[in-house]
Write a protein that holds these residues in place. Structure first.
Motif, PDB file in Angstrom:
ATOM      1  N   GLU A 192       0.833  -1.205   0.000  1.00  0.00           N
ATOM      2  CA  GLU A 192       0.000   0.000   0.000  1.00  0.00           C
ATOM      3  C   GLU A 192       0.865   1.252   0.000  1.00  0.00           C
ATOM      4  O   GLU A 192       0.592   2.213  -0.730  1.00  0.00           O
ATOM      5  CB  GLU A 192      -0.928   0.000   1.212  1.00  0.00           C
ATOM      6  CG  GLU A 192      -1.974  -1.100   1.215  1.00  0.00           C
ATOM      7  CD  GLU A 192      -1.453  -2.412   1.778  1.00  0.00           C
ATOM      8  OE1 GLU A 192      -2.213  -3.397   1.777  1.00  0.00           O
ATOM      9  OE2 GLU A 192      -0.281  -2.471   2.209  1.00  0.00           O
ATOM     10  N   ALA A 193       1.917   1.249   0.813  1.00  0.00           N
ATOM     11  CA  ALA A 193       2.815   2.401   0.855  1.00  0.00           C
ATOM     12  C   ALA A 193       3.530   2.600  -0.479  1.00  0.00           C
ATOM     13  O   ALA A 193       3.699   3.734  -0.956  1.00  0.00           O
ATOM     14  CB  ALA A 193       3.833   2.233   1.980  1.00  0.00           C
ATOM     15  N   ARG A 195       2.436   1.698  -3.470  1.00  0.00           N
ATOM     16  CA  ARG A 195       1.490   2.212  -4.456  1.00  0.00           C
ATOM     17  C   ARG A 195       1.158   3.683  -4.208  1.00  0.00           C
ATOM     18  O   ARG A 195       0.975   4.459  -5.146  1.00  0.00           O
ATOM     19  CB  ARG A 195       0.208   1.378  -4.435  1.00  0.00           C
ATOM     20  CG  ARG A 195       0.358   0.004  -5.063  1.00  0.00           C
ATOM     21  CD  ARG A 195      -1.003  -0.633  -5.326  1.00  0.00           C
ATOM     22  NE  ARG A 195      -1.720  -0.874  -4.077  1.00  0.00           N
ATOM     23  CZ  ARG A 195      -1.630  -2.004  -3.369  1.00  0.00           C
ATOM     24  NH1 ARG A 195      -0.845  -2.976  -3.798  1.00  0.00           N
ATOM     25  NH2 ARG A 195      -2.317  -2.158  -2.260  1.00  0.00           N
ATOM     26  N   LEU A 196       1.105   4.091  -2.932  1.00  0.00           N
ATOM     27  CA  LEU A 196       0.716   5.455  -2.591  1.00  0.00           C
ATOM     28  C   LEU A 196       1.857   6.448  -2.806  1.00  0.00           C
ATOM     29  O   LEU A 196       1.650   7.551  -3.330  1.00  0.00           O
ATOM     30  CB  LEU A 196       0.246   5.504  -1.135  1.00  0.00           C
ATOM     31  CG  LEU A 196      -0.292   6.848  -0.628  1.00  0.00           C
ATOM     32  CD1 LEU A 196      -1.526   7.258  -1.432  1.00  0.00           C
ATOM     33  CD2 LEU A 196      -0.619   6.763   0.865  1.00  0.00           C
ATOM     34  N   HIS A 197       3.063   6.057  -2.413  1.00  0.00           N
ATOM     35  CA  HIS A 197       4.179   7.008  -2.405  1.00  0.00           C
ATOM     36  C   HIS A 197       5.273   6.698  -3.430  1.00  0.00           C
ATOM     37  O   HIS A 197       6.162   7.525  -3.630  1.00  0.00           O
ATOM     38  CB  HIS A 197       4.814   7.049  -1.007  1.00  0.00           C
ATOM     39  CG  HIS A 197       3.864   7.443   0.073  1.00  0.00           C
ATOM     40  ND1 HIS A 197       3.322   8.702   0.168  1.00  0.00           N
ATOM     41  CD2 HIS A 197       3.343   6.723   1.107  1.00  0.00           C
ATOM     42  CE1 HIS A 197       2.514   8.764   1.217  1.00  0.00           C
ATOM     43  NE2 HIS A 197       2.498   7.583   1.797  1.00  0.00           N
ATOM     44  N   GLY A 198       5.229   5.523  -4.031  1.00  0.00           N
ATOM     45  CA  GLY A 198       6.260   5.151  -4.990  1.00  0.00           C
ATOM     46  C   GLY A 198       7.376   4.349  -4.354  1.00  0.00           C
ATOM     47  O   GLY A 198       7.597   4.396  -3.140  1.00  0.00           O
ATOM     48  N   SER A 201      10.497   6.590  -2.689  1.00  0.00           N
ATOM     49  CA  SER A 201      10.213   7.276  -1.426  1.00  0.00           C
ATOM     50  C   SER A 201      10.054   6.308  -0.263  1.00  0.00           C
ATOM     51  O   SER A 201      10.427   6.624   0.862  1.00  0.00           O
ATOM     52  CB  SER A 201       8.942   8.126  -1.561  1.00  0.00           C
ATOM     53  OG  SER A 201       9.133   9.155  -2.494  1.00  0.00           O
ATOM     54  N   THR A 202       9.502   5.121  -0.540  1.00  0.00           N
ATOM     55  CA  THR A 202       9.250   4.182   0.555  1.00  0.00           C
ATOM     56  C   THR A 202      10.459   3.315   0.869  1.00  0.00           C
ATOM     57  O   THR A 202      10.721   3.009   2.037  1.00  0.00           O
ATOM     58  CB  THR A 202       8.057   3.269   0.217  1.00  0.00           C
ATOM     59  OG1 THR A 202       8.247   2.691  -1.080  1.00  0.00           O
ATOM     60  CG2 THR A 202       6.755   4.041   0.226  1.00  0.00           C
TER      61      THR A 202
END
Length: 298
Positions: A192-193, A195-198, A201-202
């Motif tokens: 999920e992280a 997909r949300l932030h790329g 970044s994660t």
């Protein structure tokens, strides 16, 4: 791994065609399927030097999961150690994830970090598992949380400290695994992280922190980390994964920080996959791994 000036990599493919101690059973068919469909030729066609070695055990009349797994790990540790001594990158094609014990023992665990891509946590133990599936304990074995006494019979084995392990894109956990992960030092980067932030970044902060503690990386790619909307690889694959190109980008980020000196591609069941999506995923991620090794060497 030594990378010659030509930008090629010396690769030793170590095929481990077992699932739950049985040869050419279920996900144990994956290594031969990948080889028969051109994995070796694809790497060789890009100019890399590739050798293939089969890791085979004398199978007892009444095999046990753990006994067979550790017998495989002992042979695998020796072969991985030999590959590294010959300036080659060991690439393990395996049915099960618990081959990581042998691969890490061969790499030498003193300064190794582990980046583990998987649909599942693989963090059960004999006390918490509800299925008894040994492969659901693979990362627990790596972290020294179970089967420690028999794992130490693998030459070179020692547990990896939790702060040197990252679990990436796992999303299917049993409750005891969730409890353990919340209190452990293992870094979890959720799909999920991503997909949300790329991916960058994660994952970059996690890798930067790990790079301060490790000299090399072992890269573990359980193919069921891929979202089944993109490629179906086995019967255990959970929905909500990440795409192959996101994983390929992550592999690049890993290799940009510390050399990837050993890797595994696991858990591909050709009877479940059914189409070419899983093959394409395996080929693309192998390509990304080798490219990351070239970049690190250059």
């Amino acid at each position: 791994t030594r990378v010659p000036d030509t930008g090629t990599v010396n690769i030793q493919v170590l095929a481990v065609p077992y699932d739950s101690g049985k040869r050419s059973f279920r996900m144990g068919c994956g290594p031969d399927h990948l080889i028969q469909h051109g994995l070796i030729e694809r790497m060789g066609g890009r100019g890399h030097e590739v050798e293939l070695h089969q890791i085979l055990i004398d199978e007892p009349a009444a095999p046990s999961d753990i006994g067979s797994a550790i017998a495989i790990d002992r042979l695998l540790a020796e072969r991985v150690r030999r590959a590294i001594s010959q300036d080659a990158l060991p690439l393990v094609l395996a049915g099960n994830c618990n081959t990581a014990v042998g691969t890490l023992a061969g790499i030498g665990v003193e300064r190794a970090g582990v980046v583990w891509f998987d649909s599942h946590g693989d963090l059960n133990t004999p006390e918490t598992t509800s299925s008894g599936f040994l492969d659901g304990m693979a990362l627990s074995m790596v972290a020294g949380c179970c089967w420690g006494r028999i794992a130490r019979t693998v030459p070179g084995w020692a547990a990896i400290p939790e702060d040197r392990i990252a679990l990436v894109a796992a999303r299917d956990f049993d409750p005891p695994e969730q409890e353990f992960l919340q209190s452990s030092g293992i870094a979890h980067v959720s799909p999920e992280a991503i997909r949300l932030h790329g991916v960058d970044s994660t994952l970059e902060p996690v890798l930067d922190a790990m790079a301060e503690r490790v000299a090399v990386f072992y890269l573990h790619l359980d193919l069921d980390v891929v979202d089944p909307e993109e490629a179906v690889v086995n019967e255990y694959q959970a929905p909500g994964g990440i795409g192959v190109e996101a994983i390929a980008r992550a592999v690049h980020l890993i290799g940009a920080r510390r050399p990837i000196v050993g890797a595994a591609l696991t858990a591909y069941d050709p009877a479940i996959a059914g189409d070419d999506g899983a093959l394409r995923a395996a080929f693309r991620l192998t390509e990304a791994l080798v490219d990351a090794s070239v970049d690190a060497g250059g």
